[in-house]
Design a protein around this motif. Sequence first.
Motif, PDB file in Angstrom:
ATOM      1  N   ASN A   1      64.186  62.638  82.662  1.00 43.79           N
ATOM      2  CA  ASN A   1      63.388  61.407  82.763  1.00 43.79           C
ATOM      3  C   ASN A   1      64.159  60.190  82.259  1.00 43.79           C
ATOM      4  N   LEU A   2      64.951  60.393  81.203  1.00 37.39           N
ATOM      5  CA  LEU A   2      65.710  59.259  80.663  1.00 37.39           C
ATOM      6  C   LEU A   2      66.864  58.863  81.586  1.00 37.39           C
ATOM      7  N   LEU A   3      67.428  59.853  82.296  1.00 39.92           N
ATOM      8  CA  LEU A   3      68.565  59.547  83.185  1.00 39.92           C
ATOM      9  C   LEU A   3      68.128  59.194  84.605  1.00 39.92           C
ATOM     10  N   LEU A   4      66.866  59.454  84.923  1.00 33.98           N
ATOM     11  CA  LEU A   4      66.394  59.301  86.309  1.00 33.98           C
ATOM     12  C   LEU A   4      66.714  57.934  86.934  1.00 33.98           C
ATOM     13  N   PRO A   5      66.617  56.840  86.176  1.00 36.85           N
ATOM     14  CA  PRO A   5      66.941  55.540  86.802  1.00 36.85           C
ATOM     15  C   PRO A   5      68.385  55.471  87.322  1.00 36.85           C
ATOM     16  N   PHE A   6      69.259  56.349  86.837  1.00 34.01           N
ATOM     17  CA  PHE A   6      70.672  56.307  87.251  1.00 34.01           C
ATOM     18  C   PHE A   6      70.979  57.329  88.350  1.00 34.01           C
ATOM     19  N   ILE A   7      70.083  58.294  88.551  1.00 26.09           N
ATOM     20  CA  ILE A   7      70.387  59.418  89.452  1.00 26.09           C
ATOM     21  C   ILE A   7      70.220  58.995  90.911  1.00 26.09           C
ATOM     22  N   THR A   8      71.246  59.261  91.703  1.00 26.30           N
ATOM     23  CA  THR A   8      71.231  58.803  93.097  1.00 26.30           C
ATOM     24  C   THR A   8      71.000  59.935  94.092  1.00 26.30           C
ATOM     25  N   ASP A   9      71.348  61.167  93.727  1.00 29.45           N
ATOM     26  CA  ASP A   9      71.254  62.240  94.725  1.00 29.45           C
ATOM     27  C   ASP A   9      70.244  63.321  94.327  1.00 29.45           C
ATOM     28  N   ARG A  10      70.517  64.040  93.224  1.00 26.74           N
ATOM     29  CA  ARG A  10      69.599  65.145  92.917  1.00 26.74           C
ATOM     30  C   ARG A  10      69.654  65.624  91.472  1.00 26.74           C
ATOM     31  N   VAL A  11      68.614  66.361  91.127  1.00 30.77           N
ATOM     32  CA  VAL A  11      68.530  67.044  89.834  1.00 30.77           C
ATOM     33  C   VAL A  11      68.459  68.531  90.140  1.00 30.77           C
ATOM     34  N   VAL A  12      69.383  69.288  89.572  1.00 29.64           N
ATOM     35  CA  VAL A  12      69.381  70.740  89.751  1.00 29.64           C
ATOM     36  C   VAL A  12      68.990  71.374  88.417  1.00 29.64           C
TER      37      VAL A  12
ATOM     38  N   PHE B   1      72.394  60.486  74.039  1.00 34.80           N
ATOM     39  CA  PHE B   1      73.192  60.761  75.241  1.00 34.80           C
ATOM     40  C   PHE B   1      72.776  59.811  76.366  1.00 34.80           C
ATOM     41  N   ALA B   2      71.470  59.703  76.571  1.00 32.90           N
ATOM     42  CA  ALA B   2      70.962  58.854  77.671  1.00 32.90           C
ATOM     43  C   ALA B   2      71.274  57.386  77.408  1.00 32.90           C
ATOM     44  N   ALA B   3      71.169  56.982  76.144  1.00 35.62           N
ATOM     45  CA  ALA B   3      71.430  55.576  75.801  1.00 35.62           C
ATOM     46  C   ALA B   3      72.895  55.221  76.077  1.00 35.62           C
ATOM     47  N   GLY B   4      73.768  56.226  76.003  1.00 34.69           N
ATOM     48  CA  GLY B   4      75.194  55.985  76.231  1.00 34.69           C
ATOM     49  C   GLY B   4      75.570  56.012  77.705  1.00 34.69           C
ATOM     50  N   TRP B   5      74.567  56.263  78.568  1.00 41.53           N
ATOM     51  CA  TRP B   5      74.890  56.378  79.989  1.00 41.53           C
ATOM     52  C   TRP B   5      74.861  55.019  80.666  1.00 41.53           C
ATOM     53  N   SER B   6      75.814  54.787  81.569  1.00 40.63           N
ATOM     54  CA  SER B   6      75.730  53.603  82.430  1.00 40.63           C
ATOM     55  C   SER B   6      76.323  53.977  83.787  1.00 40.63           C
ATOM     56  N   GLY B   7      75.882  53.317  84.808  1.00 43.14           N
ATOM     57  CA  GLY B   7      76.424  53.570  86.156  1.00 43.14           C
ATOM     58  C   GLY B   7      75.715  54.707  86.857  1.00 43.14           C
ATOM     59  N   ASP B   8      76.058  54.864  88.142  1.00 44.99           N
ATOM     60  CA  ASP B   8      75.404  55.894  88.954  1.00 44.99           C
ATOM     61  C   ASP B   8      75.725  57.305  88.463  1.00 44.99           C
ATOM     62  N   LEU B   9      74.710  58.130  88.524  1.00 48.72           N
ATOM     63  CA  LEU B   9      74.896  59.562  88.269  1.00 48.72           C
ATOM     64  C   LEU B   9      74.408  60.269  89.536  1.00 48.72           C
ATOM     65  N   ASP B  10      75.334  60.864  90.262  1.00 49.39           N
ATOM     66  CA  ASP B  10      74.934  61.490  91.525  1.00 49.39           C
ATOM     67  C   ASP B  10      74.096  62.739  91.287  1.00 49.39           C
ATOM     68  N   VAL B  11      74.596  63.604  90.404  1.00 51.00           N
ATOM     69  CA  VAL B  11      73.908  64.883  90.218  1.00 51.00           C
ATOM     70  C   VAL B  11      73.799  65.216  88.727  1.00 51.00           C
ATOM     71  N   LEU B  12      72.584  65.552  88.321  1.00 52.12           N
ATOM     72  CA  LEU B  12      72.368  66.096  86.969  1.00 52.12           C
ATOM     73  C   LEU B  12      72.095  67.586  87.113  1.00 52.12           C
ATOM     74  N   ILE B  13      72.878  68.407  86.425  1.00 54.31           N
ATOM     75  CA  ILE B  13      72.641  69.852  86.461  1.00 54.31           C
ATOM     76  C   ILE B  13      72.118  70.299  85.093  1.00 54.31           C
ATOM     77  N   ASN B  14      70.836  70.616  85.065  1.00 53.24           N
ATOM     78  CA  ASN B  14      70.195  71.141  83.852  1.00 53.24           C
ATOM     79  C   ASN B  14      70.478  72.633  83.798  1.00 53.24           C
ATOM     80  N   ASN B  15      71.620  72.974  83.201  1.00 53.72           N
ATOM     81  CA  ASN B  15      72.044  74.373  83.169  1.00 53.72           C
ATOM     82  C   ASN B  15      71.860  75.023  81.801  1.00 53.72           C
ATOM     83  N   ALA B  16      72.071  74.265  80.731  1.00 55.63           N
ATOM     84  CA  ALA B  16      72.101  74.861  79.384  1.00 55.63           C
ATOM     85  C   ALA B  16      70.834  75.656  79.111  1.00 55.63           C
TER      86      ALA B  16
END
Length: 290
Positions: free
Chosen positions: A125-136, A80-95
């Motif tokens: 941690n894998l997505l953190l380089p793309f995250i611009t605003d917050r992790v919930v 999933f992380a390897a397939g990510w590109s571009g800014d990610l404003d918010v990651l919501i760890n809900n599952a």
Amino acid sequence: MASKKWTQKDLPDLSGRTVVVTGASSGIGLVSARELCAHGARVILAVRDVEKGRDVAQDFVGDSEVRELNLADLESIRAFAAGWSGDLDVLINNAGIMMAPAFRTIDDVELHMGTNHLGPFALTNLLLPFITDRVVTVSSILHRRGRIHLDDLHFDSRPYKAMTAYQDSKLANLLFTLELQRRLSEQGSAVRAVAAHPGIARTNLVAHVGGVNGLVNSLSQRLCNDAVKGALPTLYAATQDIPGGSYVGPDGIGHLRGYPVIHKTSKRAMDTDMARRLWAVSAELTNTGE
Ligand SMILES: NC(=O)c1ccc[n+]([C@@H]2O[C@H](COP(=O)([O-])OP(=O)(O)OC[C@H]3O[C@@H](n4cnc5c(N)ncnc54)[C@H](OP(=O)(O)O)[C@@H]3O)[C@@H](O)[C@H]2O)c1
């Protein structure tokens, strides 16, 4: 902090923002994803069952996309992380899962700790380089009963108890948020780590729990929030200008239901030494976060 009975109707215009919601195929994740999407965000539903995710997303109004993510499998998280590109404003760890029978994931970790903590830890941690605003990260009031046994995270020495496994993993969610925020601040990052909890909400979380526990769970869920209200703390934490490290939950009696406000976390969740030690163990187990 006082609430003015904030609801999803108070969400701002989220046009131009990208949000990943894990476990968006059901319950609180579904409602959170739907509402963020309806308010203009581009929402990625990160789900273990893609077909179920697509069924859900077809009723959304706005820009959404379904991608596969199994949080109980590090290979899936890496893909999933390897397939990510571009800014990610918010990651919501809900599952999350609750009160599942004793089980080891494919990575040989206890299922609750794997799905609810180690998976989100690795994903963040894998997505953190793309995250611009917050992790919930979505925790639970039951974290108060949790204990972190660093020397026995997977119940090798203790008798397995499903509720204990859940509570421990939900405490891990808050310790993770605390340590992530500490690290972000230390690096001078503007990214925030915040946590939310829904009180008690009617979702599929306890659908499989039988016996007395099942009865108690189903009764308590009937007396408390529906999934829409249960999603309010997550939506608030994901969009409002709150300090890093905040823990948002319902304002009602016992924090079981109501409208979102910032709560104090429990003493156990504020244990900075344990937060650091849990981070180190989690980093080793997932090979991320160092
Ligand atoms: N409901 C409550 O009263 C309550 C109280 C406190 C905290 N919480 C927390 O709220 C969060 C959401 O739970 P919920 O109540 O909305 O329950 P839910 O309706 O059961 O939703 C849980 C979601 O997590 C997904 N999921 C489970 N295992 C996964 C995995 N290995 N990989 C990816 N996704 C996975 C599920 O996918 P499927 O759709 O494929 O099953 C589902 O989308 C959880 O973190 C839970 O601990 C809930």
